[in-house]
Design a protein around this motif. Sequence first.
Motif, mmCIF file in Angstrom:
data_model
loop_
_atom_site.group_PDB
_atom_site.id
_atom_site.type_symbol
_atom_site.label_atom_id
_atom_site.label_comp_id
_atom_site.label_asym_id
_atom_site.label_seq_id
_atom_site.Cartn_x
_atom_site.Cartn_y
_atom_site.Cartn_z
ATOM 1 N N PHE A 275 46.097 41.852 27.874
ATOM 2 C CA PHE A 275 44.814 41.260 27.488
ATOM 3 C C PHE A 275 44.256 40.229 28.455
ATOM 4 C CE2 PHE A 275 46.516 42.825 23.454
ATOM 5 C CZ PHE A 275 45.417 43.538 23.000
ATOM 6 N N ILE A 276 45.021 39.805 29.428
ATOM 7 C CA ILE A 276 44.571 38.723 30.300
ATOM 8 C C ILE A 276 43.427 39.140 31.215
ATOM 9 C CG2 ILE A 276 46.101 39.175 32.261
ATOM 10 C CD1 ILE A 276 45.335 35.730 30.675
ATOM 11 N N PHE A 277 43.224 40.454 31.385
ATOM 12 C CA PHE A 277 42.188 40.908 32.313
ATOM 13 C C PHE A 277 40.777 40.676 31.790
ATOM 14 C CE2 PHE A 277 45.910 43.582 33.342
ATOM 15 C CZ PHE A 277 46.093 43.171 34.648
ATOM 16 N N GLY A 278 40.620 40.465 30.489
ATOM 17 C CA GLY A 278 39.335 40.025 29.972
ATOM 18 C C GLY A 278 38.263 41.074 29.845
ATOM 19 N N GLY A 279 38.629 42.355 29.737
ATOM 20 C CA GLY A 279 37.615 43.380 29.537
ATOM 21 C C GLY A 279 36.823 43.155 28.265
ATOM 22 N N TRP A 280 37.484 42.628 27.246
ATOM 23 C CA TRP A 280 36.833 42.317 25.974
ATOM 24 C C TRP A 280 35.784 41.215 26.151
ATOM 25 C CZ3 TRP A 280 38.601 37.332 25.547
ATOM 26 C CH2 TRP A 280 39.813 37.047 26.209
ATOM 27 N N ALA A 281 36.031 40.277 27.077
ATOM 28 C CA ALA A 281 35.062 39.207 27.332
ATOM 29 C C ALA A 281 33.885 39.726 28.147
ATOM 30 C CB ALA A 281 35.744 38.052 28.061
ATOM 31 N N ALA A 282 34.175 40.517 29.172
ATOM 32 C CA ALA A 282 33.107 41.055 30.012
ATOM 33 C C ALA A 282 32.216 42.011 29.226
ATOM 34 C CB ALA A 282 33.709 41.775 31.220
ATOM 35 N N GLY A 283 32.806 42.796 28.306
ATOM 36 C CA GLY A 283 32.011 43.708 27.489
ATOM 37 C C GLY A 283 31.015 42.965 26.618
ATOM 38 N N ALA A 284 31.441 41.850 26.030
ATOM 39 C CA ALA A 284 30.522 41.044 25.224
ATOM 40 C C ALA A 284 29.415 40.454 26.089
ATOM 41 C CB ALA A 284 31.296 39.933 24.519
ATOM 42 N N GLY A 285 29.759 40.037 27.300
ATOM 43 C CA GLY A 285 28.741 39.519 28.209
ATOM 44 C C GLY A 285 27.736 40.574 28.613
ATOM 45 N N VAL B 83 39.974 29.372 32.205
ATOM 46 C CA VAL B 83 39.783 29.435 33.655
ATOM 47 C C VAL B 83 40.459 30.672 34.239
ATOM 48 C CG1 VAL B 83 40.283 28.266 35.840
ATOM 49 C CG2 VAL B 83 39.553 26.928 33.847
ATOM 50 N N VAL B 84 41.659 30.984 33.761
ATOM 51 C CA VAL B 84 42.386 32.152 34.263
ATOM 52 C C VAL B 84 41.628 33.441 33.944
ATOM 53 C CG1 VAL B 84 44.513 33.493 34.039
ATOM 54 C CG2 VAL B 84 44.613 30.993 34.111
ATOM 55 N N ILE B 85 41.144 33.576 32.715
ATOM 56 C CA ILE B 85 40.410 34.782 32.320
ATOM 57 C C ILE B 85 39.096 34.882 33.076
ATOM 58 C CG2 ILE B 85 39.271 35.944 30.382
ATOM 59 C CD1 ILE B 85 41.435 34.710 28.584
ATOM 60 N N ALA B 86 38.460 33.742 33.354
ATOM 61 C CA ALA B 86 37.210 33.745 34.119
ATOM 62 C C ALA B 86 37.410 34.376 35.499
ATOM 63 C CB ALA B 86 36.689 32.327 34.269
ATOM 64 N N PHE B 87 38.589 34.216 36.055
ATOM 65 C CA PHE B 87 38.906 34.876 37.321
ATOM 66 C C PHE B 87 39.243 36.347 37.108
ATOM 67 C CE2 PHE B 87 42.317 36.357 40.150
ATOM 68 C CZ PHE B 87 41.661 36.313 41.378
ATOM 69 N N SER C 74 44.102 47.658 29.211
ATOM 70 C CA SER C 74 44.679 46.893 28.105
ATOM 71 C C SER C 74 45.192 47.811 27.007
ATOM 72 C CB SER C 74 43.630 45.936 27.526
ATOM 73 O OG SER C 74 43.251 44.958 28.462
ATOM 74 N N ALA C 75 44.406 48.832 26.665
ATOM 75 C CA ALA C 75 44.796 49.734 25.581
ATOM 76 C C ALA C 75 46.088 50.460 25.903
ATOM 77 C CB ALA C 75 43.675 50.737 25.315
ATOM 78 N N ASN C 76 46.239 50.951 27.120
ATOM 79 C CA ASN C 76 47.457 51.664 27.479
ATOM 80 C C ASN C 76 48.648 50.722 27.618
ATOM 81 O OD1 ASN C 76 47.185 54.713 27.976
ATOM 82 N ND2 ASN C 76 45.285 53.912 28.820
ATOM 83 N N MET C 77 48.409 49.489 28.027
ATOM 84 C CA MET C 77 49.497 48.521 28.048
ATOM 85 C C MET C 77 49.948 48.171 26.632
ATOM 86 S SD MET C 77 50.432 48.187 31.061
ATOM 87 C CE MET C 77 51.679 46.969 30.647
ATOM 88 N N SER C 78 49.020 48.243 25.677
ATOM 89 C CA SER C 78 49.397 48.031 24.279
ATOM 90 C C SER C 78 50.398 49.088 23.827
ATOM 91 C CB SER C 78 48.162 48.074 23.385
ATOM 92 O OG SER C 78 47.274 47.024 23.701
ATOM 93 N N ASN C 79 50.240 50.311 24.349
ATOM 94 C CA ASN C 79 51.175 51.378 23.992
ATOM 95 C C ASN C 79 52.583 51.100 24.514
ATOM 96 O OD1 ASN C 79 49.184 52.819 22.665
ATOM 97 N ND2 ASN C 79 48.602 53.985 24.485
ATOM 98 N N LEU C 80 52.711 50.336 25.601
ATOM 99 C CA LEU C 80 54.035 49.948 26.082
ATOM 100 C C LEU C 80 54.784 49.183 25.002
ATOM 101 C CD1 LEU C 80 56.274 49.377 28.159
ATOM 102 C CD2 LEU C 80 54.880 47.464 28.996
ATOM 103 N N GLY C 81 54.064 48.325 24.276
ATOM 104 C CA GLY C 81 54.709 47.552 23.222
ATOM 105 C C GLY C 81 55.346 48.415 22.166
#
Length: 504
Positions: A135-145, A423-427, A441-448
């Motif tokens: 989740f750290i890559f922030g696709g969910w944040a960029a999508g909302a933007g 700040v980290v997610i902003a990068f 993120s979705a495929n990494m969730s499957n790793l769990g």
Amino acid sequence: MAGIDPRTQQSEFPLGVSRPPLDVADLPQPEEVFKVSKLGPLQVIQFVIGPSLIALGISIGSGEWLLGPQAVGSFGFIGIGWVITVSAVLQTLYNIEIARYVLATGEVPIVGFGRVPPGWKLWVPLSLIVFYFAFIFGGWAAGAGQGLFALFAGRVHRPDELEYVRLLGIGLLLVVFLITALARKVSRALELANWVIVGTLLLVLIVVTIAIVPGNVWWDGVAGLVTPAAPPEGITATQLGALAGFTALASGLNWYAMSHYRDKGYGMGHRVGFISGMRGERKEIKPVGVTFLDTPENTALWKRWYRLLRLDMWGVFFAGAMIGMLLPTILMSHLVATSGVAPTAANVPTYTAEQLGQQYGPGLFYLMLLVGVLILFSTQLGIFEALVRNFTDAVHATSPKLRARIEGDPRRFYYPFMLLLLVVIAFAIHLALPVELVQISANMSNLGALMFPFALMYLNSRLPKAARPRAWHYVILVLNVLFFGFFFVNFVYEFLTGTALVRF
């Protein structure tokens, strides 16, 4: 300790390795926790339902608004819909098993995993790494933007305006910070926000979809959810894996949203504590959980709490996730058929609004943009807070030095860490397009799903007898491993080789 059954005087309950034994007390009455004289249907809606709403607010964004509609818009319902249904059923059952541990011990999953051999020094950091990498890559944040930019500008952004989209996503992270900072109790603030957001967007989607989409498309959508069929030609297992991973919530990583059952006061969570907002009273959280003894009174209370948990999960989370997936997918399918234009990874966050605007006027364009922003912001709200919450719970439980430094008040770590993470997610959101980040993120969730169900089997099998799962619950956990693990293996192969291991 007050509440210990006087017939036994047992004050500790050993569970697992490397962590102190659990304290022992009686289960609280639900009426005591929710401060009502009787729990009827109205009281359940007012006071009991909540943790599932936070999880639903997260789930109804990346999977239901982005990945599901994009897949159906490109390939149709048949061969895709059953993946959605199976994923939602398996994840709901998985969530119940995660919450079982929280209700029985008051410990959140990230802390409970530290009891699994060989101990917390492996499991706590590993769990955080897998969760953060997803989740750290922030696709969910960029999508909302992306949706917010279109709402402000009245059009979809151009390629040279992507930076503005990202800045708006970062701005929404600040809004999340303010919501949690102004709260008296963080979980309650998230519940109320999701009551408004999820309720509004589902109402609007129902009205718009009924008004626009013909009956035969509705039938195709519902039939697709329950029709077993081979996946459509051309789709890869990685694309299906992204859809499976983010249908309902986050497959193997669903545990990250279940700590709200502790903060809501479900079961033994009432004995452990919760994270207060800045406006709330100073509240300590016990670093070690509390469980109950197998007495007839506690067994009866456990059955009541477990019924409330299942009601919260099936009645709100599962039902909401299925409706939240069905409505956007049939709406997009209809728009693809009428426009002849398929959604892409670049435009899927604003595709529905753009096509509705072209076909039905600017009013629907802005209305659906607002819906899209609300959907993706609810995801942003839940994920960003969960990233902070789980790290805070982990270090608070495992570091006596930190507890001494913050004087037992988790807020002294929670809020500074939230600003650092912002700040980290902003990068991180500058690394790829929003939907591409979400697919990772979705495929990494499957790793769990390849590790955490086994950890749950270990933990739940050692709970007090009344709280232990039945045999078929273990079968469900194994099915989670097989279903979501299959998609993760395909994702890794395609990521490393550039070609799909399985293409249909």
